[in-house]
Design an enzyme around this catalytic site. Structure first.
Site, PDB file in Angstrom:
ATOM      1  N   CYS A 216       0.837  -1.204   0.000  1.00 12.45           N
ATOM      2  CA  CYS A 216       0.000   0.000   0.000  1.00 12.45           C
ATOM      3  C   CYS A 216       0.872   1.255   0.000  1.00 12.45           C
ATOM      4  O   CYS A 216       0.487   2.283  -0.564  1.00 12.45           O
ATOM      5  CB  CYS A 216      -0.956   0.005   1.181  1.00 12.45           C
ATOM      6  SG  CYS A 216      -0.157  -0.108   2.811  1.00 12.45           S
TER       7      CYS A 216
ATOM      8  N   HIS B  26      -1.850   1.488   7.300  1.00  8.00           N
ATOM      9  CA  HIS B  26      -2.267   1.354   5.905  1.00  8.00           C
ATOM     10  C   HIS B  26      -2.173   2.726   5.245  1.00  8.00           C
ATOM     11  O   HIS B  26      -2.524   3.753   5.841  1.00  8.00           O
ATOM     12  CB  HIS B  26      -3.696   0.836   5.818  1.00  8.00           C
ATOM     13  CG  HIS B  26      -4.186   0.651   4.423  1.00  8.00           C
ATOM     14  ND1 HIS B  26      -3.633  -0.250   3.539  1.00  8.00           N
ATOM     15  CD2 HIS B  26      -5.196   1.283   3.730  1.00  8.00           C
ATOM     16  CE1 HIS B  26      -4.270  -0.192   2.379  1.00  8.00           C
ATOM     17  NE2 HIS B  26      -5.214   0.726   2.470  1.00  8.00           N
TER      18      HIS B  26
END
Length: 411
Positions: free
Chosen positions: A72, A356
């Site tokens: 990510c 994230h």
């Protein structure tokens, strides 16, 4: 939205080249080596000017990137760079193939170009692009990013820009075995000294990455004993800003982070450099300012701090302007307004170990949230969160004297 790519003064450059050639001011057959080099350089500029006229037919760019195992961080940064129009257009048109001087193949740049081609495909035949080949090439160049552990997006950005620059550098690599003597610029004004140092940098490092992302920091030291001022100049590709501690519920603004970054710092004798006049370590004060402003300024909000035993994350909400960020007060005296508009944000949600990354990017139709494979429109009032980690701003005005872009001094 960031401006379209292009060479500043393209028309005047092209006109100069054609005039010199048509008037036989420069002859290919000349025996003067310096004139031959100049002829070649001018013809190269003419070729670049012609290439600049190429037009790109692009899709919406609203295509996601597949997460191939804790990637990510890569996906978020690539989306932000994909919306940096000056870099995107340059890579998609493969102009680096004509400009680069490096002997080795531009493997990473070619792989990056393939990813951008998929993201901006006019037909938009796919909804998700797989960045595996690009990531594999990157890991070959930077083995530190091998494996599937959590990685830092800002650190990835720095490595990526550095490797791209090395591959597409317009200057041939020259090994220097003798250390160059330190020069004194006491007789120069600060702007002249800075310009000399910048030109010296461009003699070795000159690429599209430098055109867009590189700026110049000035570090000013003031000796408390003899009152002597000295300046050093360093190139930067991003500003890493500290986040002040929030007190009594007061909102923290990006300006507060910039003020903290540029505030005067007292250095004791143990931590200070040697005073040029006293020729010894003395107590002094140090202040940082921006001497030369880049076209794209990347601002890193330093949310992660390391103590003796652990790393902690700050979740302080930092508000930031979407348009007309004025960095003039942090530049040379009387440089005037230096305005920037936001076009991309890299966000981090979660903790140090379980986080994230996502990206929010601006295109001609508005803002979108890029969460790996998912792409969804968002409104401007959804951009301001305590997850903002890296901010991408595009210069919107060109005034500011010595703070102008690299192209003003390259020749």
């Amino acid at each position: 939205m960031p401006g379209a790519s292009g060479v500043n003064g393209e028309g005047s450059c092209e006109a100069l080249c054609r005039t010199l050639v048509s008037q036989k001011g420069l002859q290919r057959e000349t025996t003067d080596i310096s004139q031959s080099v100049l002829y070649t350089s001018l013809m190269g500029l003419l070729l670049v000017a012609d290439n600049e006229k190429e037009q790109l037919i692009l899709g919406s760019g609203r295509i996601g990137l597949r997460n191939i195992g804790n990637t990510c961080f890569l996906n978020a940064i690539v989306q932000c760079l994909s919306h940096t129009c000056g870099l995107r257009d340059y890579v998609l048109l493969k102009r680096y193939r004509q400009e680069k001087c490096a002997k080795e193949d531009a493997k990473l740049t070619e792989a990056f170009s393939q990813v951008l081609t998929g993201l901006w495909e006019e037909t938009e035949a796919v909804s998700v692009v797989n960045p595996r080949q690009f990531y594999n090439v990157f890991k070959e160049a930077v083995p530190y990013f091998s494996g599937y552990s959590q990685q830092d997006a800002q650190e990835f950005l720095r490595f990526l820009l550095d490797k791209l620059h090395v591959e597409i550098n317009r200057r041939p690599y020259v090994r220097r075995t003798v250390k160059e003597p330190t020069q004194k610029y006491a007789r120069f004004r600060i702007s002249e000294e800075a310009a000399v140092m910048w030109k010296k940098h461009l003699e070795r490092d000159d690429s599209r990455i430098v055109d867009l992302f590189s700026g110049q920091l000035r570090s000013s030291l003031h000796c408390s004993v003899c009152s002597h001022y000295s300046n050093t100049f360093d190139v930067f590709c991003d500003l890493s800003l500290p986040i002040p501690k929030r007190s009594s519920g007061r909102e923290v603004m990006l300006k507060d982070c910039l003020d903290l970054f540029s505030q005067e710092e007292k250095l004791d004798r143990e931590n200070s450099p040697m005073c040029e006049r006293c020729t010894r370590h003395t107590e002094c004060t140090k202040r940082l300012s921006i001497q030369r402003f880049p076209q794209v300024i990347v601002i890193h909000l330093n949310r992660f701090t390391m103590s003796r035993w652990s790393i902690s994350k700050s979740t302080v909400y930092v508000s930031f302007p979407l348009t007309n960020l004025d960095l003039g007060p942090y530049g040379p005296v009387d440089c005037g307004p230096v305005l920037y508009d936001l076009y991309a944000i890299c966000n981090h949600v979660g903790t140090v170990n379980m986080g994230h990354y996502t990206a929010c990017c601006l295109d001609q139709n508005g803002w979108c949230l890029y969460n790996d494979s998912s792409v969804t429109p968002v409104s401007e009032n959804q951009l301001q969160t305590n997850q903002a980690y890296v901010l991408f701003y595009q210069r919107s005005n060109s005034s500011g004297g010595s703070s102008s872009t690299a192209t003003s001094i390259r020749k």
